[in-house]
Write a protein that holds these residues in place. Sequence first.
Motif, PDB file in Angstrom:
ATOM      1  N   VAL A 240      25.640  -2.209   4.701  1.00  0.00           N
ATOM      2  CA  VAL A 240      26.008  -3.752   4.874  1.00  0.00           C
ATOM      3  C   VAL A 240      27.423  -3.886   4.019  1.00  0.00           C
ATOM      4  N   TRP A 241      27.201  -3.646   2.649  1.00  0.00           N
ATOM      5  CA  TRP A 241      28.291  -3.701   1.752  1.00  0.00           C
ATOM      6  C   TRP A 241      29.402  -2.709   2.248  1.00  0.00           C
ATOM      7  N   PHE A 242      29.232  -1.476   2.697  1.00  0.00           N
ATOM      8  CA  PHE A 242      30.230  -0.835   2.849  1.00  0.00           C
ATOM      9  C   PHE A 242      31.038  -1.557   4.162  1.00  0.00           C
ATOM     10  N   LEU A 243      30.292  -1.870   5.385  1.00  0.00           N
ATOM     11  CA  LEU A 243      30.907  -2.365   6.496  1.00  0.00           C
ATOM     12  C   LEU A 243      31.658  -3.652   6.081  1.00  0.00           C
ATOM     13  N   VAL A 244      31.031  -4.521   5.090  1.00  0.00           N
ATOM     14  CA  VAL A 244      31.766  -5.724   4.867  1.00  0.00           C
ATOM     15  C   VAL A 244      32.778  -5.586   3.959  1.00  0.00           C
ATOM     16  N   SER A 245      32.910  -4.598   3.199  1.00  0.00           N
ATOM     17  CA  SER A 245      34.263  -4.325   2.300  1.00  0.00           C
ATOM     18  C   SER A 245      35.430  -3.708   3.248  1.00  0.00           C
ATOM     19  N   VAL A 246      34.780  -2.852   4.138  1.00  0.00           N
ATOM     20  CA  VAL A 246      36.019  -1.989   5.259  1.00  0.00           C
ATOM     21  C   VAL A 246      36.656  -3.195   5.888  1.00  0.00           C
ATOM     22  N   GLN A 247      35.850  -4.345   6.443  1.00  0.00           N
ATOM     23  CA  GLN A 247      36.443  -5.407   7.127  1.00  0.00           C
ATOM     24  C   GLN A 247      37.237  -6.359   6.442  1.00  0.00           C
TER      25      GLN A 247
ATOM     26  N   LEU B 100      38.775  -5.423   3.479  1.00  0.00           N
ATOM     27  CA  LEU B 100      39.758  -4.870   2.592  1.00  0.00           C
ATOM     28  C   LEU B 100      41.304  -5.231   3.160  1.00  0.00           C
ATOM     29  N   PRO B 101      41.557  -5.256   4.540  1.00  0.00           N
ATOM     30  CA  PRO B 101      42.832  -5.398   4.843  1.00  0.00           C
ATOM     31  C   PRO B 101      43.332  -6.843   4.461  1.00  0.00           C
ATOM     32  N   ASP B 102      42.621  -7.560   4.429  1.00  0.00           N
ATOM     33  CA  ASP B 102      43.037  -9.189   3.974  1.00  0.00           C
ATOM     34  C   ASP B 102      43.853  -9.129   2.701  1.00  0.00           C
ATOM     35  N   MET B 103      43.509  -8.037   1.751  1.00  0.00           N
ATOM     36  CA  MET B 103      44.178  -7.908   0.563  1.00  0.00           C
ATOM     37  C   MET B 103      45.552  -7.308   0.334  1.00  0.00           C
TER      38      MET B 103
END
Length: 324
Positions: free
Chosen positions: A139-146, A148-151
């Motif tokens: 869950v942490w990995f998927l949330v981070s991947v989603q 990350l582009p915002d940064m």
Amino acid sequence: MTNASCQSIIFDFTGRFLPPVYILVFIIGLVANGWGLKSLLHNWKKLKIINVFVLNLGLADILYLLTLPFLVAYYFMESKWIFGDAFCKITRFCFNLNLYGSIGFLTCISVYRYLAIVHPVRLIGRLTLTHSVRISVMVWFLVSVQSLPDMFYSKTFGNNTEKCFDTTSNIYVDDYLKYSLGWTVNGFCIPLLITLGCYGHVIVVLCSTNTTDKVLKLLFIVILLFSVCYIPYHVLKNLNLWSRVLQKQKICRKWSNGVYIAPQISRGLVCLNSALNPLVYLHGNEDIPAQLRQLLQQVRQMFSRPPPTNSAGVPMAQITDGGY
């Protein structure tokens, strides 16, 4: 409609509304989550599978709550960001981790409840504590991947690094709207449908057994979180982005002012999830309600205890008050 009509947007509303909300959420959220996490860690040996998800839910809240003092300072200083562009992006990233991490772990809790009630035989011995830890990491990995582009989107306006936008500047708003819509579908709509499907099936199965009490409590908490915090935020955020795209094309609407203010209100509401998520602790951990009752009983006894008296039976308060 001419572009002049877009200039009436009230941009100072955010500075008046968000700081008090953030301060309130910071105090309540930090106390409630800190107490909840302490209780979970204190009973680590008795940790159940569902409590692993609750633990991660609390960690996501703490991560976001620690950024709130910086946002309060930002809005108190009339939207002047003095902490640098990199930390601005980190702050917004923490918000997104909290938001979509909370949605993800609430979904995990819902699926686990569904399996435990509807398919208990299949669940016994198959879903272990190790599995729940692996699911949490995923869950942490998927949330981070989603998130990350915002940064990689600009959070400042031109060379003005004193701004810290929660989305991006108008230069990139067209692309950001597409990204936001995809993010909303994957990070919010799909988990919402899964959660509703799980609880819908659970209630149908348990309707004839008169044992829906506990499940209905958790369902109420989840509905409260989604309806107050998550649904308004995602609808109004994307509506606001669309309004900005129209303004960029010199197409302005009479509702431009309202569609700016409404997302700011929803942004205040969405951060409430960090103060409301501890309600899940009350449901998921049986020790916490008992601790609450014990604490309330101690407070009641403290206030109802009679004042100490001397050997003659005279209250000591009277003796003390009489001496000037």
